[in-house]
Design a protein around this motif. Structure first.
Motif, mmCIF file in Angstrom:
data_model
loop_
_atom_site.group_PDB
_atom_site.id
_atom_site.type_symbol
_atom_site.label_atom_id
_atom_site.label_comp_id
_atom_site.label_asym_id
_atom_site.label_seq_id
_atom_site.Cartn_x
_atom_site.Cartn_y
_atom_site.Cartn_z
ATOM 1 N N TYR A 1 0.908 -1.552 0.293
ATOM 2 C CA TYR A 1 0.229 -0.199 -0.122
ATOM 3 C C TYR A 1 1.116 0.711 -0.177
ATOM 4 O O TYR A 1 1.628 1.451 1.155
ATOM 5 C CB TYR A 1 -0.730 0.459 0.915
ATOM 6 N N PRO B 1 6.631 1.186 1.133
ATOM 7 C CA PRO B 1 5.260 0.664 1.510
ATOM 8 C C PRO B 1 5.014 0.691 2.638
ATOM 9 O O PRO B 1 5.145 -0.290 3.079
ATOM 10 C CB PRO B 1 5.050 0.470 0.166
ATOM 11 N N HIS C 1 -1.689 0.544 -4.883
ATOM 12 C CA HIS C 1 -0.584 -0.170 -4.613
ATOM 13 C C HIS C 1 -0.029 -0.933 -5.478
ATOM 14 O O HIS C 1 -0.772 -1.233 -7.012
ATOM 15 C CB HIS C 1 -1.700 -0.692 -3.176
#
Length: 385
Positions: free
Chosen positions: A288, A296, A337
């Motif tokens: 994400y 991330p 994502h």
């Protein structure tokens, strides 16, 4: 010439030691009968051989008369020994030949199965690490050829396993001739997981010589051998000292793994999963990407199975808290994502990519952290608004 070739092949699978043992016992009985006939029956050597033969075979023509108790006892023991030993010897010979023929037929079947293998993985060694690797491969419906020299392990694996994608061989992976017969050039890669770094090194060296382009992942029991195995030709070396068997699987999948960066809503998650699964591919994790943050948030999801997307929808429909949480997460990242997507073949990956592109889900392929960071910054203003 063809007949001699068949006999030569059969002899390779026959346990000749059992035959030699049986023949040895038979000869010992003949010697017993010969000596007994000479000293107890008072016969000449040729007559003794004749008497031994007809007594062992229980023919008993009656032309040699037994006159003493000792002679009768000798004749009875010789007859019983003859019946028992001849039955045993010929039984052993028959069973050994039958087993040899069965092994020969099995060998031909195995050779045929291996010749038809394509896009499979070769797993050398089925110990603690090998078992974890196989579990990961089975979850993704991959074809696997397992080579393990411990017969008990192979027998147990065959009893427990009913998966047609799994083929087992009770053999030594350090055998150069074996490595030449197992279709290295048609496989996706080799995973070397024996418990001996010396054996692993030899297997890697030999495999690299036979198949220069093959992707090889090796286990290193000791971290100091990692460099040696890389120098020998391993593309990746994983040490259980610092990681587990599942990491060997992920390393093996590297050539058939791509990173896709996507953007879609929560409602489209199941559609994405469906497209991936229907094309024999798998999503291994989710990254994400938060606007302005380079690192991330990574969530490992392992393997997904057919129908998991339906289960996911059911969970969201029944659990309002879960649905709200994942919607908030997607809103935070603007729906952006990334996944590492793996497939059985490059064709499967290409098909999945085309379908995902047709659905306008993919933003990029194998994007760098900086490229993704730039992409997410465009979402920041929208989120704050």
């Amino acid at each position: 010439m063809e007949r001699y070739g068949l006999i030569k092949t059969l002899l390779k699978f026959i346990d000749t030691n059992k035959i030699k043992y049986g023949i040895g016992i038979f000869i010992a009985i003949l010697i017993y009968g010969e000596i007994g006939s000479i000293y107890i029956m008072k016969l000449s050597p040729m007559e003794a051989l004749y008497f031994t033969g007809i007594t062992l075979t229980t023919v008993g023509y009656g032309d040699i008369i037994l006159t003493t108790i000792l002679q009768r006892i000798f004749a009875v023991t010789l007859a019983f020994a003859g019946i028992a030993i001849i039955a045993y010897v010929f039984g052993v010979i028959f069973s050994v030949i039958t087993e040899g023929m069965e092994k020969a037929r099995s060998g031909v079947k195995m050779k045929k199965r291996i010749s038809h293998l394509k896009d499979h993985y070769i797993l050398c060694g089925y110990g603690r690490v090998g078992k974890v690797v196989l579990d990961e491969l089975k979850k993704r419906n991959q074809q696997v050829l397992i080579i393990e020299k411990n017969k008990e392990i192979i027998d147990r694996l065959n009893e427990e396993n009913e998966d047609e994608n799994i083929i087992t061989m009770c053999d030594d992976a350090t055998d150069t001739n074996l490595l030449k017969r197992i279709g290295l050039e048609k496989s996706n890669g080799m995973l070397v997981c024996t418990g001996s770094d010396v054996n692993n090194l030899f297997i890697v060296l030999t495999t690299r010589e036979i198949a220069p382009e093959l992707w090889i992942v090796s286990r290193a029991s000791y971290s100091e051998n990692i460099k040696r195995l890389k120098n020998a030709g391993s593309n990746k070396v994983v040490s259980p000292e610092s990681s587990g068997g599942s990491d060997i699987y992920y390393a093996a999948m590297s050539p058939k793994s791509i990173k896709i960066t996507c953007k879609h809503s929560v409602e489209e998650i199941s559609n994405e999963m469906k497209i991936v699964m229907n094309n024999n591919c798998n999503l291994e994790d989710i990254e994400y990407h938060f606007p302005g943050i380079k690192e991330p948030l990574i969530r490992k999801i392992g393997s997904i199975q057919n129908g998991d997307y339906a289960k996911f929808n059911n969970i969201l429909e029944k659990n309002e808290i879960a649905k709200k949480s994942i919607k908030n997460l997607y809103k935070s990242v603007g729906g952006i994502h990334s996944h590492h997507m793996t497939g059985k073949t490059f064709k499967d990956i290409d098909n999945a990519m085309k379908k995902l592109s047709d659905e306008n889900i993919i933003l990029g392929i194998d994007l760098s952290d900086d490229e993704i960071l730039k992409l997410t910054k465009n979402q920041a203003q929208e989120i704050f608004d």
